[in-house]
Design an enzyme around this catalytic site. Structure first.
Site, PDB file in Angstrom:
ATOM      1  N   ASP A  55      -2.101   6.382  -5.941  1.00  7.82           N
ATOM      2  CA  ASP A  55      -2.387   5.461  -4.838  1.00  7.82           C
ATOM      3  C   ASP A  55      -2.541   4.040  -5.367  1.00  7.82           C
ATOM      4  O   ASP A  55      -3.341   3.792  -6.269  1.00  7.82           O
ATOM      5  CB  ASP A  55      -3.682   5.919  -4.142  1.00  7.82           C
ATOM      6  CG  ASP A  55      -4.014   5.083  -2.917  1.00  7.82           C
ATOM      7  OD1 ASP A  55      -3.097   4.452  -2.352  1.00  7.82           O
ATOM      8  OD2 ASP A  55      -5.194   5.064  -2.521  1.00  7.82           O
ATOM      9  N   ASP A  75       0.826  -1.191   0.000  1.00  4.95           N
ATOM     10  CA  ASP A  75       0.000   0.000   0.000  1.00  4.95           C
ATOM     11  C   ASP A  75       0.868   1.251   0.000  1.00  4.95           C
ATOM     12  O   ASP A  75       1.573   1.520   0.977  1.00  4.95           O
ATOM     13  CB  ASP A  75      -0.891  -0.038   1.254  1.00  4.95           C
ATOM     14  CG  ASP A  75      -1.845   1.145   1.305  1.00  4.95           C
ATOM     15  OD1 ASP A  75      -2.049   1.795   0.255  1.00  4.95           O
ATOM     16  OD2 ASP A  75      -2.382   1.415   2.385  1.00  4.95           O
TER      17      ASP A  75
END
Ligand SMILES: *[C@@H]1O[C@H](CO)[C@@H](O)[C@H](O)[C@H]1NC(C)=O
Ligand SMILES: *[C@@H]1O[C@H](CO)[C@@H](O)[C@H](O)[C@H]1NC(C)=O
Length: 493
Positions: free
Chosen positions: A369, A168
């Site tokens: 992201d 992440d």
């Protein structure tokens, strides 16, 4: 909500099987320019070879993936010596769940809402309509881990214990579930890590300066009742992990071993992480894995997100293997955030640069992201994209929208050669133009509902997000040391 959570408890590691055919189609060239991609109709269907076909109409094809991994070596080209120092973690996988498409999209919206509230001065100013459809909404510093995340395997402890972690770029702390699970642990693929059987594990004491650092990095703080340093993270959808903030040995390959890495030994973990052992934090903060290994890898990593579970992508630490074709754009900063900011300057559809005033992008800013599935654009930019896209798609039958998607087509009965989707390219600051893979342009729900894979933000001042669908098959480089993010085509299939 509770029922949904229960349902999600059953999830192991499943994957959304949007299996575009490998040869995604021929490109139509005219006077030297590529005007469109032809995609094969069959490629819009889930792959029947590896998937359990959905039992309900609106389920995505879900298939169990063998989350295998293989570690490849590559050469480094870093600032130290000529010794190999970059490490490729292959086995980046599409990971989704038994979630329906609607749940995937709602969770994606929860994550985006959470990013918005984290970055917004007006904290209550979310994306109203969709926010109410999300469950357990964002605690202030939260983020959501929905589906469409990518997994790598990392060795933790001595002897090393191989664990699958979601990676992440939107958060910092790496954590894994830990025995004896004094709170609760959810089911995971590998045996749960037990620190008492690792000789390299140590607790961090509450009086240690390292313990204080976790608070400044945005983690919840709780120390009074324990001599040991504790941590807690609450993500945007209400998922949480709490436990001991500890140090441990991390092994990427036999020759890439890191002692004393700060991580979270999570003894109370609840939410949507099911199947994976935890999370590998690749954000910009001091506690992230790239920051903690920067003496070796110089705070550089790159990855390629595969277009389907049939393909393997990679996550590479260090600058080796970065192709010459990579074009960079500067990282811009957001206050108090571990996020990677970037500047979007324009969008091109086929050869037509959309007329979007530069302030439409520059006012809210943008981030990249790995955990947001669908890119979000400022409302005016999205409207311009949608208009241009619709014009190019005027020969196809429109289909109803679906949650965040409002531009969908019914391709039922069409032949391969009949479907042409326009090219889409993004211009980032620094003169960097990045053409998306055709796999990053449309999202197939069913053959009768194939949607433009973008959504507009509700507010002009909400940050734009360059999400993981749009990153598919690109080589994406995060060069924290150089303050830049780079892209190259054809990083993987
Ligand atoms: C770490 O702390 C926990 C909780 O106090 C304890 O059970 C465990 O034995 C400690 N581990 C080590 C290696 O000191
Ligand atoms: C739509 O179909 C017509 C007739 O087949 C064709 O001439 C035209 O180029 C098509 N338009 C687009 C945008 O593909």
């Amino acid at each position: 909500m509770r029922n949904m959570r229960k349902l999600l408890n059953i999830i192991v590691i499943l994957c959304v099987c949007l299996d575009w055919v490998r040869t995604e189609g021929s490109e139509q060239r005219e006077s030297g320019k590529v005007y469109s991609h032809t995609i094969q109709v069959s490629s819009l269907f889930p792959s029947s070879s590896s998937c359990v076909l959905p039992s309900k109409g609106d389920y995505l094809c879900q298939c169990i993936i063998s989350c295998f991994i293989h570690l490849k070596r590559s050469r480094r080209s870093t600032w130290r010596t000529g010794r190999a120092r970059a490490r490729v973690l292959a086995g980046v996988k599409l990971r989704a769940s038994t979630m329906t498409i609607d749940e995937i999209l709602r969770h994606d919206q929860a994550r985006v809402n959470s990013i918005h509230s984290k970055l917004s001065k007006k904290a209550t100013d979310g994306d109203g309509v969709t926010q109410s459809q999300s469950t357990d909404l964002p605690a202030k510093n939260g983020r959501t881990l929905g589906s469409g995340n990518y997994v790598v395997t990392v060795g933790i402890g001595t002897p090393k214990h191989d664990l699958s972690l979601v990676f992440d770029t939107g958060s910092d702390l790496t954590w894994t579930q830990c025995e004896p699970c004094r709170g609760s642990c959810y089911p995971q693929k590998e045996p749960i890590f037990n620190p008492s059987s690792s000789s390299s594990y140590s607790n961090i004491s509450c009086s240690s300066p390292v313990c204080a650092s976790r608070t400044s990095e945005g983690l919840l703080s709780r120390c009074s009742a324990s001599p040991n340093c504790l941590y807690g993270i609450r993500y945007g959808d209400g998922s949480t992990t709490t436990g001991f903030f500890s140090t441990e040995k991390f092994t990427l390959t036999p020759s890439d071993v890191f002692d004393g890495v700060n991580f979270g030994c999570g003894e109370d973990n609840e939410g949507l992480f099911h199947g994976v052992a935890g999370l590998l934090g690749l954000g910009r903060g001091k506690l992230s894995f790239p920051s903690q290994t920067k003496n070796t890898y110089n705070n550089i990593f790159s990855y390629c997100l595969p277009s389907s579970p049939n393909y393997i992508g990679h996550l590479t630490f260090g600058s080796a293997g970065t192709s010459n074709a990579v074009k960079y754009t500067p990282i811009s900063s957001f206050p108090r955030a571990s996020l990677y900011g970037l500047g979007i300057e324009g969008i091109t559809v086929d050869d037509q640069k959309l007329e979007i005033p530069s302030t439409v992008f520059s006012t809210p800013g943008a981030i990249i992201d790995s955990g947001t599935v669908i890119s979000r654009l400022p409302p005016k930019a999205y409207e311009a994209l949608r208009t241009a896209f619709k014009a190019k798609m005027s020969n196809y039958t429109a289909a109803p929208g679906r949650l965040i998607f409002d531009t969908c087509y019914d391709f039922t009965g069409l032949k391969t050669a009949d479907i042409r989707i326009p090219r889409i390219a993004f211009s980032f600051s620094g003169g960097t133009d990045v053409e998306l893979s055709p796999k990053g342009i449309m999202y197939t729900i069913t053959m009768s509902q194939v949607c433009l894979a973008f959504a507009g933000n509700v507010n002009d001042d909400s940050v734009a997000v360059f999400g993981n669908t749009q990153q598919k098959t690109l080589q994406v480089v995060h060069d924290g040391a150089g303050g830049r993010v780079g892209f190259a085509p054809n990083g993987c299939n």
